[in-house]
Design an enzyme around this catalytic site. Structure first.
Site, mmCIF file in Angstrom:
data_model
loop_
_atom_site.group_PDB
_atom_site.id
_atom_site.type_symbol
_atom_site.label_atom_id
_atom_site.label_comp_id
_atom_site.label_asym_id
_atom_site.label_seq_id
_atom_site.Cartn_x
_atom_site.Cartn_y
_atom_site.Cartn_z
ATOM 1 N N GLY A 170 -7.018 72.603 66.561
ATOM 2 C CA GLY A 170 -7.290 71.237 66.967
ATOM 3 C C GLY A 170 -8.665 71.099 67.592
ATOM 4 O O GLY A 170 -8.804 71.110 68.822
ATOM 5 N N SER A 216 -11.601 69.064 65.586
ATOM 6 C CA SER A 216 -12.204 67.803 65.151
ATOM 7 C C SER A 216 -11.393 66.585 65.574
ATOM 8 O O SER A 216 -10.169 66.620 65.632
ATOM 9 C CB SER A 216 -12.333 67.784 63.625
ATOM 10 O OG SER A 216 -13.024 68.915 63.186
ATOM 11 N N GLU A 270 -14.083 83.774 62.591
ATOM 12 C CA GLU A 270 -13.701 82.714 61.683
ATOM 13 C C GLU A 270 -14.697 82.577 60.535
ATOM 14 O O GLU A 270 -14.351 82.087 59.476
ATOM 15 C CB GLU A 270 -13.634 81.412 62.486
ATOM 16 C CG GLU A 270 -12.965 80.287 61.747
ATOM 17 C CD GLU A 270 -13.167 78.944 62.426
ATOM 18 O OE1 GLU A 270 -13.079 78.891 63.661
ATOM 19 O OE2 GLU A 270 -13.413 77.976 61.706
ATOM 20 N N GLU A 297 -25.391 72.526 57.264
ATOM 21 C CA GLU A 297 -26.537 72.184 58.113
ATOM 22 C C GLU A 297 -26.372 72.769 59.521
ATOM 23 O O GLU A 297 -27.329 73.248 60.121
ATOM 24 C CB GLU A 297 -26.698 70.662 58.190
ATOM 25 C CG GLU A 297 -27.186 70.014 56.896
ATOM 26 C CD GLU A 297 -26.140 69.998 55.780
ATOM 27 O OE1 GLU A 297 -24.925 70.071 56.064
ATOM 28 O OE2 GLU A 297 -26.544 69.927 54.605
HETATM 29 C C1 LIG Z 1 -10.849 71.112 54.013
HETATM 30 C C2 LIG Z 1 -11.160 70.920 55.450
HETATM 31 C C3 LIG Z 1 -10.340 71.487 56.401
HETATM 32 C C4 LIG Z 1 -10.597 71.291 57.763
HETATM 33 N N1 LIG Z 1 -9.733 71.826 58.683
HETATM 34 C C5 LIG Z 1 -9.937 71.587 59.999
HETATM 35 C C6 LIG Z 1 -9.017 72.061 60.970
HETATM 36 O O1 LIG Z 1 -8.016 72.699 60.632
HETATM 37 N N2 LIG Z 1 -9.235 71.771 62.268
HETATM 38 C C7 LIG Z 1 -10.320 71.061 62.675
HETATM 39 O O2 LIG Z 1 -10.479 70.856 63.873
HETATM 40 N N3 LIG Z 1 -11.221 70.595 61.782
HETATM 41 C C8 LIG Z 1 -11.054 70.839 60.447
HETATM 42 N N4 LIG Z 1 -11.953 70.353 59.529
HETATM 43 C C9 LIG Z 1 -13.054 69.516 59.984
HETATM 44 C C10 LIG Z 1 -14.416 70.164 59.920
HETATM 45 O O3 LIG Z 1 -14.580 71.075 60.955
HETATM 46 C C11 LIG Z 1 -15.443 69.019 59.964
HETATM 47 O O4 LIG Z 1 -15.358 68.345 58.739
HETATM 48 C C12 LIG Z 1 -16.856 69.474 60.191
HETATM 49 O O5 LIG Z 1 -17.024 70.034 61.460
HETATM 50 C C13 LIG Z 1 -17.856 68.319 60.006
HETATM 51 O O6 LIG Z 1 -17.492 67.201 60.728
HETATM 52 P P1 LIG Z 1 -17.430 65.767 60.011
HETATM 53 O O7 LIG Z 1 -16.569 65.901 58.806
HETATM 54 O O8 LIG Z 1 -17.062 64.785 61.033
HETATM 55 O O9 LIG Z 1 -18.905 65.482 59.489
HETATM 56 P P2 LIG Z 1 -20.154 64.951 60.338
HETATM 57 O O10 LIG Z 1 -20.322 65.775 61.552
HETATM 58 O O11 LIG Z 1 -20.061 63.503 60.484
HETATM 59 O O12 LIG Z 1 -21.326 65.335 59.340
HETATM 60 C C14 LIG Z 1 -21.591 64.671 58.079
HETATM 61 C C15 LIG Z 1 -22.840 65.278 57.476
HETATM 62 O O13 LIG Z 1 -23.951 65.155 58.383
HETATM 63 C C16 LIG Z 1 -24.495 66.422 58.687
HETATM 64 N N5 LIG Z 1 -24.928 66.511 60.089
HETATM 65 C C17 LIG Z 1 -24.205 66.260 61.197
HETATM 66 N N6 LIG Z 1 -24.915 66.522 62.304
HETATM 67 C C18 LIG Z 1 -26.114 66.965 61.890
HETATM 68 C C19 LIG Z 1 -27.280 67.445 62.551
HETATM 69 N N7 LIG Z 1 -27.351 67.522 63.887
HETATM 70 N N8 LIG Z 1 -28.333 67.828 61.791
HETATM 71 C C20 LIG Z 1 -28.262 67.778 60.437
HETATM 72 N N9 LIG Z 1 -27.201 67.334 59.751
HETATM 73 C C21 LIG Z 1 -26.131 66.958 60.475
HETATM 74 C C22 LIG Z 1 -23.378 67.407 58.430
HETATM 75 O O14 LIG Z 1 -23.875 68.700 58.170
HETATM 76 C C23 LIG Z 1 -22.698 66.801 57.233
HETATM 77 O O15 LIG Z 1 -23.394 67.159 56.070
HETATM 78 C C24 LIG Z 1 -11.718 70.539 58.168
HETATM 79 C C25 LIG Z 1 -12.562 69.987 57.205
HETATM 80 C C26 LIG Z 1 -12.293 70.170 55.870
HETATM 81 C C27 LIG Z 1 -13.197 69.550 54.860
#
Ligand SMILES: Cc1cc2nc3c(=O)[nH]c(=O)nc-3n(C[C@H](O)[C@H](O)[C@H](O)COP(=O)(O)OP(=O)(O)OC[C@H]3O[C@@H](n4cnc5c(N)ncnc54)[C@H](O)[C@@H]3O)c2cc1C
Lengths: 241, 378
Positions: B130, B132, B247, B365
């Site tokens: 937990g 995100s 991880e 990124e």
């Molecule tokens: C299949 C799958 C399983 C997952 N399982 C889990 C889970 O079990 N538990 C959990 O907690 N989370 C989980 N996640 C979530 C995952 O950790 C997040 O998707 C990830 O951390 C990115 O967050 P976001 O999707 O909100 O994207 P955002 O943070 O909104 O980012 C969107 C885009 O912007 C870019 N970006 C963001 N900030 C910056 C920056 N400072 N500089 C440059 N580029 C940037 C990112 O690289 C990305 O390309 C899962 C995700 C997926 C796809």
């Protein structure tokens, strides 16, 4: 790292740095001979250094790192192999040299972007620059691991698969490595005066020598396909178990 | 400069026997459909996990006192790479065995350890992560789900999202804000939340392939005893990020598309096609290299080092490799050809799933930002 290997590195590193890209066999070979380096892989019984493949990796990598003007790896290999075996060992040597030269070009690039100011800050503070250099670091890491894997395999015996895989992987690393190194340096990197070309021009050359990407990928692919899909993973693990 | 110091990995003598044991289990109880063997570490099959537990292949490195088997880290590595290469459905227990169990053993109080660790090792308790939240993705330090003190215990309120396997899990380890008004990395703590606690609701999120793997998890005044706090109050950030090398560098970061590579080799058998040979050669070389890199990180972790930079490098290269395989296969193989039917099915599945490879576990990124910091650029 074993003690003899550390000593070898401590000997070769400053010497290669001092000789550098300008070294030539006519003027400087004696300094390498004084340390017994051309006889690195010749056994002690036969009056050589008695080095193993990890020793060879250390020396070849440092020769690449310092863009040593003398082709010391070729001298070393010529003492112990000929024909097909020589070709294979030279592919290993070029792999290790590529690994070293990529690390050197990366260090040069990181140093440069931390110094050079534009828009009132160091270039290294720009995310676009950081992300390119991170990719470069990954490629340099892959080439170094590949060279190490090939050296270990040589130590175990037959290393045909590993040398093919390692040279191919290192060849591919040359592309991103040289591209990013030049891009982050701007025009200064395109001059004869600045040292980057000593590394990048050699990297381009070494990628072609002793098997380019097509040569090794075809050979490796043919071998993998001949063994069949179900053997790939068991073969891969059996090589290290 | 040498960013990745490699050394010889000392593979355990027991490796061949362990590989045989895993292969036998997979032949008997694994998944036959090649499409379902792709990306197999998100495919939950609780029955398969229990079989692994019975065979002593979960919690392998943990103390016997907590149901573990006191094997070495590299023995565990051998087992997990075999499972992944065979496309075994390991999703149910993957997170618990990889990180939740070790985290509980390291930081958990006696009650937490007794309650969860032996059950994980038996393949009966599964966990989810937990981290995100809707407003907190890459910028994890902005989490808002809160824990407030209530008598001896705690009350959790808020929401997590993208929680893989929440619907099959027995507990979550959540990162939450335990100090009202605290900023960023300060005031965060980790809690162990049983999924059947009143006030916890799991809602499925269907992914673009139509599968149900991740979820939203809501917490409405969820009451927990004092013992649910994991480790030290206020140290949540440090505790959560310390696990990341584990991880990020495992074989699951480069093997998600291995089944497609193997199908490509099968397709190429007997064809004598130089273009296919070159592609197979290139992908085989990369697999060989990544395996060395990933195992080298495992060896360092086993010695108690924290090779954080190396681990992120493995993830970045590994994810790019897993993503390149379906792209390359599609570019080279004529899918109208009847003889390419299996290859086509696996390829189209992986084309759809592969965007997630460089998102889960930290985006490309963010990972490259960490590498850049390791290079001394930030
Ligand atoms: C299949 C799958 C399983 C997952 N399982 C889990 C889970 O079990 N538990 C959990 O907690 N989370 C989980 N996640 C979530 C995952 O950790 C997040 O998707 C990830 O951390 C990115 O967050 P976001 O999707 O909100 O994207 P955002 O943070 O909104 O980012 C969107 C885009 O912007 C870019 N970006 C963001 N900030 C910056 C920056 N400072 N500089 C440059 N580029 C940037 C990112 O690289 C990305 O390309 C899962 C995700 C997926 C796809």
């Amino acid at each position: 790292m074993s003690d003899t290997r550390r000593m070898l590195a401590e000997m070769a590193d400053p010497l290669f740095a001092d000789l550098g890209p300008g070294a030539s066999e006519d003027c400087d070979l004696s300094r390498l001979e004084e340390l017994g380096l051309p006889l690195l892989l010749v056994s002690e019984d036969e009056g050589g250094f008695g080095g193993d493949w990890l020793d060879a990796l250390t020396v070849f990598r440092l020769a690449g790192y310092h863009a040593l003007g003398i082709d010391l790896p070729a001298l070393i290999v010529a003492r112990v192999a000929e024909g097909e075996r020589r070709h294979e060992l030279m592919a290993f040597a070029r792999t290790a040299q590529i690994a070293g030269a990529l690390d050197a070009a990366l260090a040069l690039s990181v140093g440069y972007v931390n110094e050079r100011q534009q828009f009132d800050r160091a270039l290294g503070k720009f995310q676009a620059v950081q992300q390119s250099l991170a990719s470069f670091a990954c490629e340099a890491a892959a080439a170094n691991c590949a060279a190490m894997g090939a050296a270990q395999a040589l130590g175990r015996g037959s290393a045909q698969f590993e040398i093919a895989a390692a040279k191919l992987r290192a060849n591919r690393a040359v592309e991103i490595g040289t591209t990013v190194a030049h891009q982050v340096h701007g025009a200064i990197g395109f001059t004869q005066e600045y040292a980057l070309h000593q590394l990048t021009r050699r990297l381009w050359q070494w990628r072609s020598e002793y098997g380019n990407d097509a040569f090794w990928s075809r050979r490796l692919g043919k071998a993998v396909i001949a063994r069949g899909a179900d053997s790939f993973w068991p073969d891969l693990t059996a090589r290290t178990d | 400069m040498q960013t990745f110091v490699t050394e010889a990995v000392d593979w355990p003598d027991s490796a061949p026997a362990l590989r045989e044991q895993v292969c036998a289990l997979v032949v008997e109880h694994g998944e036959r459909d090649p499409v379902k063997r792709a990306n197999s570490w998100t495919k939950a099959d609780p029955g398969f996990s229990r079989k692994l537990g019975e065979a002593g292949l979960l919690g392998m490195t943990w103390p016997a006192e907590y149901g573990g088997h006191e094997r070495s880290q590299l023995e565990r590595y051998v087992v997990i790479e075999e499972l992944l290469a065979a496309g075994a459905p390991v999703g149910a227990h993957w997170i618990a065995d990889r990180q939740s169990g070790p985290l509980l053993l390291r930081l958990g109080n006696e009650e937490l350890k007794r309650r969860w660790v032996p059950a994980i090792a038996r393949g009966e308790a599964f966990a989810c992560i937990g981290l995100s939240e809707p407003g907190s993705g890459s910028d994890l330090a902005s989490v808002r789900t809160s824990a407030r003190r209530d008598g001896d215990g705690w009350v959790i309120s808020g929401q997590k999202v993208w929680t893989t396997g929440a619907h099959v899990s027995h507990f979550m380890i959540a990162l939450v804000r335990s100090e009202a008004g605290s900023e960023r990395q300060q005031g965060l703590s980790q809690f162990v939340i049983p999924m059947d606690t009143p006030g916890v609701t799991v809602k499925p999120i269907i992914d673009l392939t139509g599968a149900h793997e991740f979820n939203e998890v809501f917490f409405e005044d969820v009451r927990l005893p004092a013992s649910a706090l994991l480790g030290t109050e206020g140290e949540g950030w440090k505790q959560a990020t310390a696990e990341l090398s584990l991880e990020r560098s495992g074989p699951e970061r480069y093997l998600s598309s291995m089944v497609l590579f193997l199908e490509l080799v099968r397709h190429a058998e007997g064809k004598d096609d130089p273009a296919l040979m070159e592609m197979v050669g290139r992908l085989a070389a990369e697999a060989w290299t990544l395996r060395l890199m990933s195992a080298s990180v495992a060896a360092k972790l086993a010695r108690g080092e924290d090779p954080a930079l190396e681990a992120t490098i493995v993830k970045d290269l590994g994810n790019s490799y897993e993503q390149a395989i379906p792209q390359l296969v599609q570019s080279a193989i004529d899918f109208d050809d009847a003889d390419a039917e299996i290859l086509r099915a696996v390829c189209f599945y992986l084309l759809q799933v592969s965007p997630s490879f460089s998102l889960r576990g930290g985006t490309r990124e963010i990972i490259r930002g960490i590498i850049a910091r390791g290079l001394g650029l930030r």
